[in-house]
Design an enzyme around this catalytic site. Structure first.
Site, PDB file in Angstrom:
ATOM      1  CE  LYS A   1      -3.916  -2.309   2.118  1.00  0.00           C
ATOM      2  NZ  LYS A   1      -4.422  -2.738   0.850  1.00  0.00           N
ATOM      3  CB  CYS A   2       4.325   1.760  -0.589  1.00  0.00           C
ATOM      4  SG  CYS A   2       5.657   2.950  -0.731  1.00  0.00           S
TER       5      CYS A   2
END
Length: 178
Positions: A44-45
């Site tokens: 989720k970067c």
């Protein structure tokens, strides 16, 4: 680099055992003679799409020549790998067609940092990056002998390592190189 470095001066990546995504021990000596790219990853970067896409491309291009990517999910940076490891593996395999090993979640900094990452930081030529990992997708290129060749930061695209990967693949592990 102080005491941390001296603890690991005579070892290599091949001296470590890590947990795979199923919790089983993996002795990294199985990668002796292979060129490795060890990366702390997160799903989720903001860097996820570009890094995973390029990692998959590099792996496909060089896997038959002795190149392996070792992905280590890490939730230490803004909790960007929050779910169970099974969800991470499914996400990476389905969305990015990853065929390389994805290991169990690790911590890369602090007192609970995985021993492998302590070694990588102590022997990765921290330079301006220091002895901590600043963010997701820090990459360590490892020689066939298990020594750190190069460390690059999260914003350095995996594809920029292609020349170094090619050179490392061409090296004879029996010579006095890294």
């Amino acid at each position: 680099m102080g005491a941390t470095s001296s603890v690991y001066d005579n070892s290599s990546v091949h001296d470590f055992t890590v947990k795979d995504s199923s919790g089983k021990d993996v002795d990294l000596s199985i990668y002796d003679g292979k060129v490795l790219l060890i990366v702390n990853v997160a799903s989720k970067c903001a860097l996820t799409n570009s890094n995973y896409t390029q990692l998959t491309e590099l792996y496909r291009k060089y896997k038959d020549k002795g190149f392996v990517i070792l992905a280590f999910p890490c939730n230490q940076f803004l909790k960007q790998e929050p779910g169970p490891i099974e969800a991470t593996v499914q996400f990476v395999c389905e969305r990015f067609s990853a065929e390389y090993p994805i290991f169990g979640k690790v911590k890369v900094n602090g007192t609970e940092a995985a021993p492998l990452f302590k070694y990588l930081k102590a022997n990765g030529g921290g330079g301006y990056m220091g002895t901590t990992i600043k963010w997701n997708f820090t990459k360590f290129l490892i020689s066939k002998k298990g020594k750190v060749i190069r460390r690059v930061g999260p914003r350095t695209e995996p594809s920029s390592l292609e020349d170094d990967i090619q050179k490392a693949l061409e090296e004879n592990p029996n010579e006095n190189s890294v």
